[in-house]
Design a protein around this motif. Structure first.
Motif, PDB file in Angstrom:
ATOM      1  N   GLU A  94      36.622  36.351  40.793  1.00  0.00           N
ATOM      2  CA  GLU A  94      36.717  37.697  40.238  1.00  0.00           C
ATOM      3  C   GLU A  94      38.178  38.008  39.953  1.00  0.00           C
ATOM      4  OE1 GLU A  94      34.463  41.769  41.146  1.00  0.00           O
ATOM      5  OE2 GLU A  94      35.551  40.960  42.860  1.00  0.00           O
ATOM      6  N   VAL A  95      38.433  38.627  38.818  1.00  0.00           N
ATOM      7  CA  VAL A  95      39.780  39.048  38.465  1.00  0.00           C
ATOM      8  C   VAL A  95      40.058  40.343  39.224  1.00  0.00           C
ATOM      9  CG1 VAL A  95      41.342  39.712  36.608  1.00  0.00           C
ATOM     10  CG2 VAL A  95      39.549  38.013  36.182  1.00  0.00           C
ATOM     11  N   GLY A  96      41.025  40.295  40.139  1.00  0.00           N
ATOM     12  CA  GLY A  96      41.344  41.466  40.954  1.00  0.00           C
ATOM     13  C   GLY A  96      42.352  42.387  40.313  1.00  0.00           C
ATOM     14  N   LYS A  97      42.480  43.575  40.869  1.00  0.00           N
ATOM     15  CA  LYS A  97      43.476  44.541  40.392  1.00  0.00           C
ATOM     16  C   LYS A  97      44.885  44.006  40.601  1.00  0.00           C
ATOM     17  CE  LYS A  97      40.542  48.529  41.128  1.00  0.00           C
ATOM     18  NZ  LYS A  97      40.291  49.755  41.874  1.00  0.00           N
ATOM     19  N   ASP A  98      45.020  43.043  41.530  1.00  0.00           N
ATOM     20  CA  ASP A  98      46.313  42.423  41.812  1.00  0.00           C
ATOM     21  C   ASP A  98      46.616  41.275  40.845  1.00  0.00           C
ATOM     22  OD1 ASP A  98      44.433  40.602  42.686  1.00  0.00           O
ATOM     23  OD2 ASP A  98      45.191  40.487  44.740  1.00  0.00           O
ATOM     24  N   GLU A  99      45.748  41.105  39.817  1.00  0.00           N
ATOM     25  CA  GLU A  99      45.875  40.076  38.784  1.00  0.00           C
ATOM     26  C   GLU A  99      45.699  38.661  39.327  1.00  0.00           C
ATOM     27  OE1 GLU A  99      49.291  40.690  36.299  1.00  0.00           O
ATOM     28  OE2 GLU A  99      48.786  42.794  35.973  1.00  0.00           O
ATOM     29  N   LYS A 100      45.083  38.535  40.495  1.00  0.00           N
ATOM     30  CA  LYS A 100      44.750  37.229  41.056  1.00  0.00           C
ATOM     31  C   LYS A 100      43.269  36.967  40.830  1.00  0.00           C
ATOM     32  CE  LYS A 100      48.132  37.268  44.811  1.00  0.00           C
ATOM     33  NZ  LYS A 100      48.283  37.179  46.285  1.00  0.00           N
ATOM     34  N   LEU A 101      42.910  35.696  40.911  1.00  0.00           N
ATOM     35  CA  LEU A 101      41.508  35.304  40.874  1.00  0.00           C
ATOM     36  C   LEU A 101      41.051  35.141  42.322  1.00  0.00           C
ATOM     37  CD1 LEU A 101      41.484  32.588  38.054  1.00  0.00           C
ATOM     38  CD2 LEU A 101      40.773  34.979  37.891  1.00  0.00           C
ATOM     39  N   HIS A 102      39.977  35.846  42.712  1.00  0.00           N
ATOM     40  CA  HIS A 102      39.470  35.810  44.078  1.00  0.00           C
ATOM     41  C   HIS A 102      38.120  35.111  44.096  1.00  0.00           C
ATOM     42  CE1 HIS A 102      42.622  38.551  45.414  1.00  0.00           C
ATOM     43  NE2 HIS A 102      42.425  39.194  44.279  1.00  0.00           N
ATOM     44  N   LEU A 103      37.982  34.138  45.005  1.00  0.00           N
ATOM     45  CA  LEU A 103      36.743  33.393  45.141  1.00  0.00           C
ATOM     46  C   LEU A 103      35.628  34.301  45.651  1.00  0.00           C
ATOM     47  CD1 LEU A 103      35.372  30.577  45.038  1.00  0.00           C
ATOM     48  CD2 LEU A 103      36.050  30.301  47.432  1.00  0.00           C
ATOM     49  N   LEU A 104      34.441  34.159  45.059  1.00  0.00           N
ATOM     50  CA  LEU A 104      33.252  34.896  45.483  1.00  0.00           C
ATOM     51  C   LEU A 104      32.262  33.927  46.114  1.00  0.00           C
ATOM     52  CD1 LEU A 104      32.827  37.048  42.254  1.00  0.00           C
ATOM     53  CD2 LEU A 104      33.866  37.762  44.424  1.00  0.00           C
ATOM     54  N   ASP A 105      31.288  34.462  46.840  1.00  0.00           N
ATOM     55  CA  ASP A 105      30.273  33.596  47.436  1.00  0.00           C
ATOM     56  C   ASP A 105      29.243  33.188  46.378  1.00  0.00           C
ATOM     57  OD1 ASP A 105      28.397  35.689  47.180  1.00  0.00           O
ATOM     58  OD2 ASP A 105      28.416  36.187  49.303  1.00  0.00           O
ATOM     59  N   ALA A 106      28.252  32.443  46.781  1.00  0.00           N
ATOM     60  CA  ALA A 106      27.247  31.910  45.847  1.00  0.00           C
ATOM     61  C   ALA A 106      26.473  33.005  45.117  1.00  0.00           C
ATOM     62  CB  ALA A 106      26.286  30.988  46.589  1.00  0.00           C
ATOM     63  N   GLU A 107      26.348  34.180  45.738  1.00  0.00           N
ATOM     64  CA  GLU A 107      25.640  35.292  45.100  1.00  0.00           C
ATOM     65  C   GLU A 107      26.562  36.168  44.259  1.00  0.00           C
ATOM     66  OE1 GLU A 107      24.971  34.947  48.713  1.00  0.00           O
ATOM     67  OE2 GLU A 107      23.460  33.535  48.031  1.00  0.00           O
ATOM     68  N   GLY A 108      27.858  35.810  44.191  1.00  0.00           N
ATOM     69  CA  GLY A 108      28.806  36.592  43.404  1.00  0.00           C
ATOM     70  C   GLY A 108      29.372  37.785  44.141  1.00  0.00           C
ATOM     71  N   LYS A 109      29.315  37.769  45.479  1.00  0.00           N
ATOM     72  CA  LYS A 109      29.852  38.852  46.305  1.00  0.00           C
ATOM     73  C   LYS A 109      31.145  38.382  46.962  1.00  0.00           C
ATOM     74  CE  LYS A 109      25.228  40.523  47.277  1.00  0.00           C
ATOM     75  NZ  LYS A 109      24.176  40.666  48.271  1.00  0.00           N
ATOM     76  N   PRO A 110      32.009  39.328  47.367  1.00  0.00           N
ATOM     77  CA  PRO A 110      33.229  38.930  48.084  1.00  0.00           C
ATOM     78  C   PRO A 110      32.882  38.106  49.326  1.00  0.00           C
ATOM     79  CG  PRO A 110      33.342  41.232  47.454  1.00  0.00           C
ATOM     80  CD  PRO A 110      31.938  40.767  47.149  1.00  0.00           C
ATOM     81  N   LEU A 111      33.737  37.142  49.660  1.00  0.00           N
ATOM     82  CA  LEU A 111      33.516  36.293  50.832  1.00  0.00           C
ATOM     83  C   LEU A 111      33.546  37.138  52.097  1.00  0.00           C
ATOM     84  CD1 LEU A 111      35.759  33.238  49.941  1.00  0.00           C
ATOM     85  CD2 LEU A 111      33.276  33.395  49.756  1.00  0.00           C
ATOM     86  N   ALA A 112      32.544  36.977  52.926  1.00  0.00           N
ATOM     87  CA  ALA A 112      32.425  37.779  54.147  1.00  0.00           C
ATOM     88  C   ALA A 112      33.373  37.310  55.249  1.00  0.00           C
ATOM     89  CB  ALA A 112      30.985  37.753  54.643  1.00  0.00           C
ATOM     90  N   ASP A 113      33.443  36.015  55.500  1.00  0.00           N
ATOM     91  CA  ASP A 113      34.226  35.496  56.624  1.00  0.00           C
ATOM     92  C   ASP A 113      35.310  34.527  56.165  1.00  0.00           C
ATOM     93  OD1 ASP A 113      32.681  36.893  58.509  1.00  0.00           O
ATOM     94  OD2 ASP A 113      31.128  35.349  58.431  1.00  0.00           O
ATOM     95  N   ALA A 114      36.020  34.893  55.146  1.00  0.00           N
ATOM     96  CA  ALA A 114      37.071  34.008  54.623  1.00  0.00           C
ATOM     97  C   ALA A 114      38.234  33.948  55.609  1.00  0.00           C
ATOM     98  CB  ALA A 114      37.571  34.518  53.277  1.00  0.00           C
TER      99      ALA A 114
END
Length: 124
Positions: A94-114
């Motif tokens: 996901e493209v974040g507001k911080d202009e970084k790419l953040h990895l999502l889980d298999a369902e496309g949600k933010p990682l819970a226990d990264a």
């Protein structure tokens, strides 16, 4: 041969193999080289590099994994979908507001226990 040259060669070969169908890819502003950390295949934090080209191809190197993952990418609704040659999504970022790419889980949600400081890439 340096890692950057190997990554470029892998990306070039995928780009050449993609043929005319990928020539219609429109630039998204995300093309280029990204660095940071990702989860390895064993779910361990590892340094990573991602290259996105102007033809819709990508090359991803996660240091704890062997080899370079290649395929095609699509940008949809603020997400970068990394797909294998069959079109199956292997990773979502996901493209974040911080202009970084953040990895999502298999369902496309933010990682819970990264792990702390894990799973984002910055454009260099």
């Amino acid at each position: 041969m340096s890692f950057s040259k190997v990554l470029f060669a892998a990306l070039l070969s995928v780009g050449l193999a993609s043929g005319a169908a990928q020539a219609a890819h429109k630039d998204t502003g995300l093309e280029g080289h990204w660095s940071g950390s990702m989860l390895s295949q064993a779910d361990e934090m590892a340094d990573a590099e991602l290259s996105l080209d102007h033809y819709g191809c990508y090359a991803l190197s996660v240091k704890k994994d062997r080899g370079i993952e290649t395929g095609f990418y699509e940008v949809k609704d603020g997400r970068v979908l990394l797909k294998n040659s069959s079109g199956v999504v292997s990773r979502q970022l996901e493209v974040g507001k911080d202009e970084k790419l953040h990895l999502l889980d298999a369902e496309g949600k933010p990682l819970a226990d990264a792990p702390k400081d894990c799973c984002s890439l910055y454009k260099d």
